[in-house]
Design a protein around this motif. Structure first.
Motif, short mmCIF file in Angstrom:
data_model
loop_
_atom_site.label_atom_id
_atom_site.label_comp_id
_atom_site.label_asym_id
_atom_site.label_seq_id
_atom_site.Cartn_x
_atom_site.Cartn_y
_atom_site.Cartn_z
N ARG A 5 0.83 -1.20 0.00
CA ARG A 5 0.00 0.00 0.00
C ARG A 5 0.86 1.25 0.00
O ARG A 5 0.57 2.22 -0.66
N SER A 8 2.17 1.83 -3.32
CA SER A 8 1.16 2.25 -4.29
C SER A 8 0.86 3.73 -4.19
O SER A 8 0.18 4.29 -5.04
N LEU A 283 -9.49 -2.92 -8.75
CA LEU A 283 -8.31 -2.06 -8.93
C LEU A 283 -8.27 -1.51 -10.35
O LEU A 283 -8.02 -0.33 -10.58
N LYS A 287 -8.82 2.33 -11.20
CA LYS A 287 -7.66 2.92 -11.84
C LYS A 287 -8.08 3.78 -13.03
O LYS A 287 -7.48 4.79 -13.34
N ILE A 294 -7.51 3.40 -5.32
CA ILE A 294 -6.61 2.26 -5.44
C ILE A 294 -6.12 1.81 -4.07
O ILE A 294 -6.15 0.63 -3.73
N THR A 312 -1.77 -8.37 -9.38
CA THR A 312 -2.01 -7.16 -8.58
C THR A 312 -0.83 -6.20 -8.70
O THR A 312 -0.99 -4.99 -8.90
N TYR A 313 0.37 -6.76 -8.59
CA TYR A 313 1.56 -5.93 -8.71
C TYR A 313 1.69 -5.34 -10.10
O TYR A 313 2.10 -4.19 -10.26
N LEU A 316 -0.40 -2.26 -10.44
CA LEU A 316 0.17 -1.10 -9.76
C LEU A 316 1.41 -0.58 -10.46
O LEU A 316 1.63 0.63 -10.56
N LYS A 320 1.61 3.17 -11.99
CA LYS A 320 2.67 4.11 -11.64
C LYS A 320 3.44 4.57 -12.87
O LYS A 320 3.77 5.75 -13.02
N VAL A 332 7.06 -0.28 -6.07
CA VAL A 332 6.15 -1.42 -6.18
C VAL A 332 6.94 -2.68 -6.51
O VAL A 332 6.69 -3.76 -5.98
#
Length: 608
Positions: A5, A8, A283, A287, A294, A312-313, A316, A320, A332
């Protein structure tokens, strides 16, 4: 999870502060400071219905003071008949840029079908949902597949009756292979007819995944209302997690926040095991629609003890990167490594793309070198990622070197990657050389393959060549779908013939009964706005809404820019934005101020 988190969140000077005490409860727009809301109230409801769980109501949580980037995040992936926004400013760039099937499009001729980490945004795990039929590793399509390919558009059932009457037998493997082949080629109408015939003829005893596959096809071909209605027809014993995952995925594709939240809540109410999948879907949705939330989704995952998946990663990291927060992207990645998740080639390709787009060529080259080391160990599939990136970096020698690895016996996706790379290098002759080889080698090409070459012509303003290619498609029996339309629209626009592009899109949608891709509308409205052509910009804006695409920051920003360039006031624009639950950030508020019909100027008081 806390590290995730924290990773993120953006750098302090990039973000707005979000009060997570309102997460998934009554969602409110936090106070942005005087003047930044352009006349809106300091709080406003974002949705008519909210994600709210009786068992886990987060509305009572204390504020965690998490910051979310104010930059646009991203997703991309077009969707025929689904409402998906393609290549938006908040698009998911790494994921497959074609129709969001359950996996990236892979040719039947590709014998090494692997999960390369570049799944589409749906993140639908093969074998776990009804949307991912078993991937066939056969080099050639089956006779069943050929029979459906060659059947008239609305006569698949008759062709199948004949095929069975000739003594042919059907196995589940044959059915899965054929459905997969039809999906790859975006033959969703024929795939739906096949599914309907299977059930009506008693050739297949349906399980939950079969019903989920049908649900997905209905959503793609007939629309989400029909898909939702279909659930009532599914036997109750099969109305399980896979069905609702499929429905959720399609509402996310359509950017339908209200419906997606309802399905998410429904899954909670039915007490399905909450895997990372539905959280990843939310997400992706937030997003695009409300990036401030998020961190809220991650907070909920932590509360529910749901461990982030590699996907999930990737969401993110991509978010980013596309917000140009390179430092945050790298944080991340550090969190990903700390959680013991391997940074695979799919992740490396994401990093490389964002380093390239961010102008960090040295970092991009280092990543590409790492990817080439994987190539040296016998795996060839990273070539399809390396080629376009080297093209983007204008590294022609490296494009030639990597293409040489594949050139003797290339797979079709490697050819597409090479065409894209040569297109980026403005070397149309080399792109055509590869495409000619594709046409001679593979007899059944999809619109995706033609569109790749057409985009090269569009980028180089070669309208005549593009028209010739469209005629070639027709001669080879390749259908004109919204992806082809999009390439033609781009072709006309790049050639300076915006009105012809507009007219073509109207005629194509009317003739084929399908809605255009979001990207086609965006291309048109961008050019009309640049001209200050308010009338046509408004026309395209309304068509976009009528087609089911919900306008967001970018679309309103483009429309307002048309008024700015035309030097004319935009009456009622704030009310229109509020009707669509779009609340301006500082940049959009600045645009609104320029077209405010009642704006005070330096001499206003004197004139009054």
């Amino acid at each position: 999870m806390w590290a995730l988190r924290r990773a993120s969140t953006p750098l302090r000077n990039h973000g707005y502060r979000v009060r997570t005490s309102f997460v998934f409860g009554k969602l409110e727009v936090p106070y942005f400071g005087e003047g930044n809301i352009a006349g809106f109230g300091t709080t406003a409801t974002l949705s008519d219905r909210f994600i709210s769980f009786e068992r886990n109501n987060l509305a009572t949580w204390p504020s965690s003071g998490i910051c979310i980037s104010s930059h646009g995040l991203s997703t991309q992936a077009g969707a025929e008949n689904s409402g998906e926004e393609v290549n938006m400013e908040d698009g998911f760039s790494e994921l497959d840029e074609t129709h969001p099937t359950t996996r990236s499009e892979i040719s039947d001729d590709d014998e090494n079908v692997v999960d390369d980490g570049t799944q589409n945004e749906l993140d639908l795990p093969e074998g776990e949902t009804g949307l991912a039929e078993k991937i066939s590793r056969k080099r050639a399509p089956s006779e069943l597949t050929k029979a459906i390919w060659n059947a008239p558009a609305l006569s698949v059932g008759s062709a199948l009756d004949k095929w069975v009457s000739e003594g042919n037998e059907l196995s589940r493997d044959d059915i899965s292979s054929t459905l997969t082949s039809l999906r790859r080629r975006r033959m969703f109408g024929k795939a739906l007819q096949f599914s309907e015939w299977l059930e009506a003829s008693g050739q297949l005893e349906f399980n939950e995944r079969d019903y989920a596959s049908r649900l997905d096809l209905i959503a793609r071909v007939q629309g989400l209302d029909k898909a939702e209605s279909y659930i009532a027809k599914i036997p109750e014993s099969f109305q399980g997690e896979v069905i609702y995952q499929t429905l959720l995925a399609n509402y996310v594709i359509a950017n339908n926040v209200k419906k997606a939240e309802e399905v998410f809540n429904k899954m909670k109410d039915l007490e399905f095991p909450m895997t990372p999948y539905p959280y990843n879907q939310m997400l992706i949705l937030y997003k695009r629609i409300d990036k401030r939330k998020i961190a809220d989704v991650l907070l909920l995952m932590e509360k529910e003890n749901v461990k982030p998946s590699p996907f999930t990663y990737k969401i993110l990291i991509d978010a980013k990167g596309l917000s140009n927060d390179i430092s945050g992207m790298e944080q991340v990645v550090d969190s990903m490594k700390a959680d013991g998740i391997e940074v695979d080639v799919g992740t490396l390709s994401l990093l490389a793309k964002h380093y390239v787009s961010g102008g960090l060529k040295d970092k991009a080259k280092a990543i590409l070198k790492d990817m080439e080391e994987i190539n040296s160990k016998g795996s060839r599939w990273p070539c399809r990622i390396l080629l376009p990136l080297y093209g983007e970096l204008q590294m022609e020698d490296d494009v030639r070197r990597v293409w040489k690895i594949c050139e003797e016996n290339p797979r079709i996706e490697e050819c597409m990657a090479a065409i894209t790379a040569w297109g980026k290098l403005r070397n149309v002759q080399e792109a055509e050389k590869v495409f000619d080889r594709v046409v001679k080698t593979w007899k059944k090409l999809s619109t995706k393959h033609y569109s790749t070459m057409m985009n090269v012509y569009g980028d180089n303003k070669m309208l005549t060549k593009g028209k010739e290619l469209v005629n070639q498609m027709a001669e080879r029996g390749c259908s004109m779908d919204p992806f082809t339309w999009d390439a033609v629209v781009k072709l006309y626009v790049e050639a300076g013939e915006v009105e012809k592009a507009d007219s073509f899109l109207v005629k194509a949608a009317k003739k084929f009964g399908m809605k255009p891709l979001f990207n086609s509308y965006r291309t048109l409205i961008d050019h009309y706005a640049r001209r200050g052509d308010v009338h046509n910009a408004e026309k395209i804006f309304e068509k976009m809404i009528q087609s089911g695409y919900l306008p967001r920051f970018s679309q309103f920003g483009t429309l307002i820019q048309a008024y700015v360039n035309a030097k004319t006031p935009a009456y009622g624009m704030r009310d229109r934005m509020m009707a669509h639950k779009v609340f301006p950030n500082k940049a959009l508020a600045g645009q609104l101020a320029q077209v405010d019909a009642f704006r005070k100027t330096a001499v206003s008081d004197l004139l009054d």
